[in-house]
Design an enzyme around this catalytic site. Structure first.
Site, mmCIF file in Angstrom:
data_model
loop_
_atom_site.group_PDB
_atom_site.id
_atom_site.type_symbol
_atom_site.label_atom_id
_atom_site.label_comp_id
_atom_site.label_asym_id
_atom_site.label_seq_id
_atom_site.Cartn_x
_atom_site.Cartn_y
_atom_site.Cartn_z
ATOM 1 N N ASP A 210 0.327 25.382 -13.346
ATOM 2 C CA ASP A 210 1.086 24.874 -12.200
ATOM 3 C C ASP A 210 1.055 25.939 -11.103
ATOM 4 O O ASP A 210 1.845 26.885 -11.106
ATOM 5 C CB ASP A 210 2.527 24.544 -12.608
ATOM 6 C CG ASP A 210 3.325 23.966 -11.432
ATOM 7 O OD1 ASP A 210 2.798 23.964 -10.287
ATOM 8 O OD2 ASP A 210 4.468 23.526 -11.648
ATOM 9 N N HIS A 215 6.438 28.941 -6.277
ATOM 10 C CA HIS A 215 6.772 29.883 -7.348
ATOM 11 C C HIS A 215 6.128 31.256 -7.162
ATOM 12 O O HIS A 215 6.296 32.141 -7.993
ATOM 13 C CB HIS A 215 6.347 29.287 -8.700
ATOM 14 C CG HIS A 215 6.827 27.892 -8.896
ATOM 15 N ND1 HIS A 215 8.156 27.573 -9.010
ATOM 16 C CD2 HIS A 215 6.162 26.704 -8.959
ATOM 17 C CE1 HIS A 215 8.289 26.251 -9.148
ATOM 18 N NE2 HIS A 215 7.090 25.717 -9.112
ATOM 19 N N ILE A 230 10.943 30.663 -6.717
ATOM 20 C CA ILE A 230 11.796 30.267 -7.847
ATOM 21 C C ILE A 230 10.941 30.022 -9.092
ATOM 22 O O ILE A 230 9.715 29.912 -9.002
ATOM 23 C CB ILE A 230 12.642 29.014 -7.510
ATOM 24 C CG1 ILE A 230 11.746 27.793 -7.222
ATOM 25 C CG2 ILE A 230 13.563 29.291 -6.328
ATOM 26 C CD1 ILE A 230 12.526 26.476 -7.104
ATOM 27 N N GLY A 233 10.445 24.661 -13.094
ATOM 28 C CA GLY A 233 11.415 23.973 -13.940
ATOM 29 C C GLY A 233 10.950 23.921 -15.388
ATOM 30 O O GLY A 233 11.730 24.129 -16.324
#
Ligand SMILES: CCCCCCC[C@@H](O)CC(=O)SCCNC(=O)CCNC(=O)[C@H](O)C(C)(C)COP(=O)(O)OP(=O)(O)OC[C@H]1O[C@@H](n2cnc3c(N)ncnc32)[C@H](O)[C@@H]1OP(=O)(O)O
Length: 311
Positions: A210, A215, A230, A233
């Protein structure tokens, strides 16, 4: 007269979209890299419940895959991403992962060739956002055996308000009771497990497939409303499910039947994840909090094959 502000979503076009099948292969190296990305052995390189996820411990023939390894399969869809769906206009930088539901049909081999069948499973107008749900069923390519199903709920901030009438548009192809937000029990959890993520956690995790710059890129993260990049998830979900397998299943990765998680709030790499677990028969209700901010970031359930005996 044509509107100067066209609707961001054309629902009929979206739900009639047919994705092509996609295929890819993975190796043991991918399995081990993923396990490191979700914190396996990060606190103890000798961890006797986790070394098998990254190393051929005691002459073990194959590295064992964590069940959440299968959540990576949709990311191998070169032609199965949200931005490929006709009839959708949205700012990719504002995309957030909202929920993940997984069914696991058989243990993942440590390497293999996979065929993905992809479909739109839901579309919802939330006014300030649009939610799209993408379902990917993955099969072992040679035998045709089903391995797992992932349903990813994607929250597109700023892309809602496309409904032409009231109530707002909402479409699903699956039983509504299958995935619903869990209520976290009021009583004391059966187990609490704490894990510190590393500052570079998202940079490591992204190598599993991903590559969303949210990120890794500080500028993109700021545009998206965060002070810095961040955590994915699914990385947080990987930590939570690994904590459950370690605490309640003696580290046995094949104990898991299905997984649900709702991402409640972002996590910054470097923060400490505290996962609380409540055992209700074979179902584990869990909630993960960020210790530094004392905020819940993820909650859901994991359905096990058997009621654990290791408590
Ligand atoms: C094929 C695979 C593709 C997968 C792509 C994934 C790519 C990844 O790289 C992306 C990521 O990993 S992003 C990181 C992980 N996700 C997050 O950090 C999001 C955390 N959650 C939030 O910030 C808020 O819940 C937020 C912002 C999501 C919602 O908060 P609010 O705007 O305050 O929403 P609220 O007003 O409470 O509710 C509005 C309606 O939306 C529903 N809803 C809320 N949170 C949801 C969530 N997490 N998932 C699904 N639905 C959600 C609410 O129920 C509400 O609907 P209704 O009014 O009908 O009840």
């Amino acid at each position: 007269m044509a509107s100067s502000n066209p609707s961001p979503v054309d629902p009929e076009l979206v739900i009639s979209h047919k994705f092509p099948e996609t295929s890819f292969s993975y190796t043991e190296r991918d399995v081990a890299l993923y396990a490191l990305g979700v914190g396996a052995c990060a606190g103890d390189a000798l961890d006797e419940k986790e070394l098998k996820y990254v190393y051929h411990r005691d002459g073990q023939r194959f590295i064992q895959a964590l069940p959440t390894f299968g959540a990576l399969f949709p990311f191998q869809n070169k032609k199965g991403q949200v931005d490929d769906v006709p009839g959708m206009q949205f700012d990719q930088r504002l995309l957030l992962h909202g929920q993940q539901y997984m069914e696991i049909y058989r243990p993942f081999p440590s390497s293999g060739s996979i065929l993905n069948k992809i479909a739109i499973a839901g579309l919802h107008d939330k006014g300030k956002a649009t939610i799209i749900e993408i379902e990917t069923t993955s099969y072992i390519k040679e035998s045709g055996e089903a391995l797992c199903m992932n349903r990813s709920t994607i929250y597109l901030r700023g892309a809602g308000g496309f409904s032409k009438s009231s109530p707002p548009y909402s479409y699903i192809t699956y039983p509504a009771n299958q995935v619903s937000r869990v209520s976290v029990p009021k009583y004391k959890p059966s187990v609490v497990y704490e894990d510190r993520t590393h500052q570079s956690q998202a940079l490591l995790y992204r190598l599993s497939g991903d590559y969303n710059p949210l990120h890794s890129d500080p500028m993109i993260a700021q545009v998206a409303g965060f002070t810095r990049p961040i955590l994915h998830g699914l990385c947080t979900l990987g930590y939570a499910v690994r904590a459950i397998i370690k605490s309640l299943c003696n580290g046995e990765p094949t104990a898991v039947k299905s997984i649900f998680g709702r991402f409640l709030l972002h996590v910054y790499p470097g923060e400490t994840l505290v996962t609380e677990m409540w055992l209700e028969g074979p179902r584990v209700i869990y909630q993960t909090k960020v210790k530094e901010r004392n905020r819940a970031v993820l909650s859901g359930y994991v359905l096990l094959k058997h009621i654990p005996s290791s408590l």
